[in-house]
Design an enzyme around this catalytic site. Structure first.
Site, PDB file in Angstrom:
ATOM      1  N   ASN A   1       0.802  -1.133  -0.104  1.00 43.06           N
ATOM      2  CA  ASN A   1      -0.031  -0.039  -0.126  1.00 43.06           C
ATOM      3  C   ASN A   1       0.775   1.215  -0.092  1.00 43.06           C
ATOM      4  O   ASN A   1       0.220   2.322   0.007  1.00 43.06           O
ATOM      5  CB  ASN A   1      -0.939  -0.086   1.245  1.00 43.06           C
ATOM      6  CG  ASN A   1      -1.865  -1.050   1.341  1.00 43.06           C
ATOM      7  OD1 ASN A   1      -2.430  -1.443   0.221  1.00 43.06           O
ATOM      8  ND2 ASN A   1      -2.073  -1.542   2.305  1.00 43.06           N
ATOM      9  N   CYS A   2       2.146   1.014   0.120  1.00 47.32           N
ATOM     10  CA  CYS A   2       3.089   2.345   0.155  1.00 47.32           C
ATOM     11  C   CYS A   2       3.787   2.698  -1.139  1.00 47.32           C
ATOM     12  O   CYS A   2       4.487   1.415  -1.672  1.00 47.32           O
ATOM     13  CB  CYS A   2       4.037   1.776   1.358  1.00 47.32           C
ATOM     14  SG  CYS A   2       5.356   3.076   1.292  1.00 47.32           S
TER      15      CYS A   2
END
Length: 116
Positions: A11-12
């Site tokens: 998610n980064c």
């Protein structure tokens, strides 16, 4: 280089970009989604020692509960920070890459090139 590990959060964007850069360089690392699998205190302590960093240096403040937990206060101990990171893996800044040359928090993403 097959003995590369990335502690990755998909998610980064920095984590995704670091993984992509490794793959562009022909490296297929072992990918550890640490938010799913978690951390142990000995594992984190070893990583911090290998990076030459203190837990506070790798504490994720943005988008995490570090401040609410009191971990950003000067009196927060390394043991408290590590215990919080074990309890909530998102408190560890990412991505961390480990190679035979060492370990580093790869922010900026290009930092990973120093490990290859």
């Amino acid at each position: 280089m097959s003995d590369v590990t990335i502690f990755h959060n998909p998610n980064c964007s920095a984590s995704r970009n670091t993984l992509a850069l490794l793959r562009e360089r022909g490296v297929e690392p072992k990918v550890v989604e640490y938010v799913k699998v978690g951390w142990t205190a000995p594992q984190l302590t070893a990583l911090f020692k290998q990076m030459g960093k203190a837990p506070r240096d790798i504490l994720r403040v943005r988008g995490a509960e570090a401040e609410a937990l009191g971990l950003t206060k000067p009196g927060a101990t390394d043991a408290q920070i590590v215990a919080a990171m074990v309890a909530d893996p998102i408190l560890v800044e990412r991505p961390i890459v480990v190679t035979p040359k060492g370990a580093a928090l790869c922010r900026p993403v290009e930092t990973v090139l120093t490990l290859l």
